[in-house]
Design an enzyme around this catalytic site. Structure first.
Site, PDB file in Angstrom:
ATOM      1  N   LYS A  39      -4.689  -0.354  30.736  1.00 49.27           N
ATOM      2  CA  LYS A  39      -5.272  -1.152  29.661  1.00 49.27           C
ATOM      3  C   LYS A  39      -4.265  -1.460  28.552  1.00 49.27           C
ATOM      4  CE  LYS A  39      -7.023   2.568  26.762  1.00 49.27           C
ATOM      5  NZ  LYS A  39      -6.036   2.260  25.709  1.00 49.27           N
ATOM      6  N   THR A  40      -3.393  -0.493  28.230  1.00 46.95           N
ATOM      7  CA  THR A  40      -2.409  -0.737  27.174  1.00 46.95           C
ATOM      8  C   THR A  40      -1.457  -1.852  27.581  1.00 46.95           C
ATOM      9  OG1 THR A  40      -2.527   1.590  26.492  1.00 46.95           O
ATOM     10  CG2 THR A  40      -0.633   0.320  25.733  1.00 46.95           C
ATOM     11  N   ASP A 219      -8.485  -2.144  20.576  1.00 48.69           N
ATOM     12  CA  ASP A 219      -8.218  -1.212  21.669  1.00 48.69           C
ATOM     13  C   ASP A 219      -9.124   0.003  21.525  1.00 48.69           C
ATOM     14  OD1 ASP A 219      -6.986  -0.160  23.893  1.00 48.69           O
ATOM     15  OD2 ASP A 219      -5.338   0.736  22.773  1.00 48.69           O
ATOM     16  N   GLU A 220      -9.405   0.692  22.628  1.00 45.90           N
ATOM     17  CA  GLU A 220     -10.250   1.899  22.628  1.00 45.90           C
ATOM     18  C   GLU A 220     -11.581   1.623  21.918  1.00 45.90           C
ATOM     19  OE1 GLU A 220      -9.520   4.342  24.363  1.00 45.90           O
ATOM     20  OE2 GLU A 220      -7.360   4.672  24.449  1.00 45.90           O
ATOM     21  N   GLN A 250     -15.639   6.685  28.831  1.00 42.27           N
ATOM     22  CA  GLN A 250     -14.738   7.587  28.103  1.00 42.27           C
ATOM     23  C   GLN A 250     -15.090   7.673  26.622  1.00 42.27           C
ATOM     24  OE1 GLN A 250     -10.467   7.867  29.418  1.00 42.27           O
ATOM     25  NE2 GLN A 250     -10.896   5.875  30.330  1.00 42.27           N
ATOM     26  N   ARG A 623      -7.834  13.158  34.115  1.00 43.88           N
ATOM     27  CA  ARG A 623      -6.495  13.487  33.602  1.00 43.88           C
ATOM     28  C   ARG A 623      -5.564  13.891  34.742  1.00 43.88           C
ATOM     29  NH1 ARG A 623      -6.765  10.396  30.213  1.00 43.88           N
ATOM     30  NH2 ARG A 623      -8.749   9.935  31.230  1.00 43.88           N
TER      31      ARG A 623
END
Length: 740
Positions: A39-40, A219-220, A250, A623
């Protein structure tokens, strides 16, 4: 840019979904980006694409995220593609709010040199309006007021009662706001709430802002709160392009005010929204994604997506059913030793847990076992006493109306200035409408005895420090050379650009803080001095002017990151970390511990809280890159007491075919004292293929069995309804065998 055109390299390397998201224009866009899907890369590439290919002015782009680290990464990666992106506004939500307020301070009756109050400062301010209240009560009020601001609620908002808590919250909130405005400062909630209010009520400010920012990216987005959503709505003018990136699966920060409904209802709030799902995972093996997806699929409130690994297959997650925390430590040590023998590193491994208290057993045992570890989340550098003392001096220098900073430092180290003298000076400042500094200067001769001498000493320290901020650079250099006894300029600066570190060193020396903390005790004092020196080092990149001081304090206030001294940590160490703190991290091997009912999740969690805990489990699982281990103990020590537990309900929800029991399939257990851990012979009473009946779920068939050392057999049953559940027959009378 059409499909027939040759894409530039920075676009041609994107997968089809990523490229579609980057090229999208027109309607509002929700990029639903699963864990590890890049995504980044998408959001930074989109910023560069808009500037480089679409001719969008960088100054018209506003991109916001939640940490300074993420904002820095976004800027650097966008600039690597298109250098003009350096002119875009890429900040955290709170940093943008501070930037906005400083530039529009006069429109909201603020001084542009305001200081940002943290939680402790807010608590202290509440104590000034509730002098009879205990510190604990003041902290409770501070938390409730902070939450109210997260939800964009005013003292007179009808919905304020929904927060619960103290009955007189409205009164305390109103008094707090009145005193906060008197100090000329703001708290963290104000950095979001005040810009949104200004955009709503001041047409001129709103028009200028809308003309400036035509492209808004977030973002996020799943971590945004109600106030941040409200700010986004006020920033977005008709015709603005709005793009948010996030993952509803998330969203794990509800306790901080995050509202998952923001992302779930984005399409309703911004009509015509296009949703693009990023589902190609570049981090984890498919076996890990399968179990993670199975966990979160039990949530009802989600937009839905299925992650696909670019590296298929992978080892199945392993579940270890253990006796207690001691055996849990032994199990983790066993996994670590095995990983090292196979050529891996300690830094490949992370041990996750729900609460910080669970780290204690590992902290005690790992040094004895010669296992290096680093503990993440235990200490916050900027919350240490000596650091906050020094920062309070800086805050008062920047804003001489800062009551909280003044109270902290005026008599520290002790100068004989009592509480009554401090209250008197503050009352006089309020009566005359002047700064606290001016009140001290005007009334110092009226003080008596030790208080008079102590106040003079304090004022001398502040005035000497203030003079450094006002001196021409040539005079500063001369003063610095005299103090150091050398003609050398500070490292990293020429004599025309003096460092803010000079100011901090001056305060440490003249205030007596160095001697004060050194004398408290030899060991702690030495470390405290080192901590202050670290703050001096951090200030060395800022210029010795008021603007530099304001930027330095703002950076600290907005990035209270968890830090541990590099000297205390080997580069190769196992990471001990809570599930919440793992957000954004990845490790080849992850061990998730403490998967017991009552601990994770807690027994009192239901509804939205329970769904958030499932999302937290999902985050923990994703993770891992290569291997996942899960542990559950029969007995757990919590707050000094021993509790008997059962495996987490989340484990009973997982499809039994997605994991294996440790020790099954010919795996060898290891020996703990005189005991063999994990799997033993399965009881003949419960066998795979056996028909069973459960009072609630009806008839089913056992599809897997395993033996635990102290809990007896564990059986996994698939019922005719399709539900799969696991049981310890030893502890339930609801499961019965059906005789053939």
């Amino acid at each position: 840019m059409t499909g027939s055109q040759i894409l530039p390299p920075y676009l041609s390397s994107l997968n089809p979904e990523q490229l579609r998201a980057v090229l999208h224009e027109g309607s509002p866009l929700l990029i639903l980006a699963g864990a590890g899907t890049g995504k980044t890369r998408v959001i930074t590439t989109k910023i560069a694409y808009l500037v480089r290919e679409k001719g969008v002015s960088p100054e018209s782009i506003l991109a916001v995220t939640f940490t300074n680290k993420a904002a820095k990464e976004m800027r650097e990666r966008a600039m690597a593609i298109e250098p003009q992106c350096s002119r875009a506004t890429i900040r955290t939500f709170h940093s943008f709010g501070a930037w906005f307020l400083r530039r529009n301070a006069s429109a909201i009756a603020l001084d542009s040199n305001f200081v940002i109050y943290d939680d402790d400062d807010s608590t202290q301010l509440i104590r000034t309006v509730l002098p009879q209240a205990s510190k604990q009560e003041c902290e409770r009020y501070a938390t409730l007021i902070s939450r109210a601001k997260d939800y964009n609620l005013e003292p007179d908002s009808p919905s304020l009662d929904r927060l619960g808590g103290e009955s007189d919250l409205r009164r305390v909130y109103a008094l707090y706001e009145e005193r906060l405005r008197t100090t000329g400062n703001v708290d963290f909630g104000d950095l979001i709430r005040l810009p949104a209010r200004l955009l709503e009520t001041d047409e001129a400010v709103a028009q200028r802002t809308h003309q400036r920012f035509r492209v808004i990216l977030v973002d996020e987005y799943q971590d945004s709160n109600v106030a941040q959503f409200f700010l986004l709505q006020k920033l977005a003018a008709p015709g603005s392009y709005v793009c948010v990136v996030g993952d509803d699966d998330q969203s794990i920060y509800r306790f901080r005010g995050a509202e998952v409904k923001n992302i779930l209802s984005f399409s309703n709030s911004f009509p015509g929204t296009t949703i693009i799902r990023l589902e190609r995972n570049y981090r984890s093996s498919q076996s890990i994604l399968d179990i993670a997806g199975n966990v979160v699929s039990h949530n009802k409130n989600r937009l839905g997506k299925t992650l696909h690994a670019t590296k298929p297959g992978g080892a199945k997650p392993q579940l270890a059913l253990l006796d207690d925390q001691d055996q849990e430590v032994e199990f983790c040590s066993h996994i670590i030793r095995g990983h090292l023998k196979s050529g891996g590193n300690l830094s490949d491994i992370a041990i996750l847990y729900r609460t910080n208290a669970q780290s204690l057993a590992f902290e005690k045992e790992f040094p004895r076992r010669k296992i290096g570890y680093r503990l993440v989340g235990a200490l916050r550098f900027y919350e240490r006493e000596e650091v906050k003392d020094l920062l309070a001096y800086l805050a008062f220098l920047l804003n001489p109306r800062d009551e909280i900073a003044f109270r902290r430092i005026v008599n520290k180290p002790t100068r004989g200035i009592g509480e009554s003298s401090v209250d008197s000076l503050l009352d006089l400042a309020l009566q005359k409408g002047c700064s606290i500094m001016d009140s001290c200067l005007e009334n110092r001769d009226a003080m008596k005895g030790k208080a008079k001498a102590g106040l003079k000493e304090f004022l001398d320290i502040i005035q000497a420090a203030s003079s450094l901020l006002e001196l021409p650079s040539s005079d500063i250099a001369a003063a610095e050379e005299t103090r150091r006894g050398t003609g050398a300029a500070p490292k990293g600066h020429d004599k025309g650009t003096q460092s803010l570190s000079i100011l901090l060193e001056n305060i440490i020396e003249k205030s007596g803080l160095a001697e004060f903390h050194k004398n408290k005790d030899e060991i702690a004092g030495t470390q405290k001095l080192n901590n202050m020196e670290e703050l001096v080092n951090a200030a060395s990149i800022y210029p010795l002017v008021k603007e530099g001081l304001a930027e330095f304090l703002e950076t600290i206030d907005l990035d209270r990151s968890l830090q541990t001294s590099a000297e205390d940590i080997s580069p190769d160490a196992v990471t001990l970390i809570t599930m919440h703190n793992t957000k954004g991290l990845e490790f080849p091997v992850v061990i998730i511990t403490g998967l017991e009912q009552g601990l994770f999740p807690r027994d009192d969690e239901s509804g939205e809280e329970l769904e958030e805990q499932r999302r937290l489990f999902y985050v923990a699982l994703t993770r891992a890159k290569d291997r996942i281990y899960l542990t559950a103990c029969r007995w757990r020590r919590i707050h000094g007491r021993l509790f008997e537990t059962l495996p987490s309900r989340f484990l009973t929800e997982i499809d039994a075919g997605l994991y294996e029991f440790w020790g099954a399939g010919g795996r060898e257990g290891y020996r703990t004292g005189n005991r063999t851990g994990y799997a033993g012979a399965v009881s003949s009473e419960w066998k795979t293929g056996m028909a069973v009946y459960h009072d609630e779920y009806g008839q089913g068939v056992i599809i897997k069995t395993s033996m635990t050392e102290s809990s007896g057999p564990l059986v996994i049953v698939q019922f005719e309804t399709g539900k799969v559940a696991q049981f310890f027959p030893k502890y339930t009378r609801k499961l019965e065998r059906i005789k053939e």
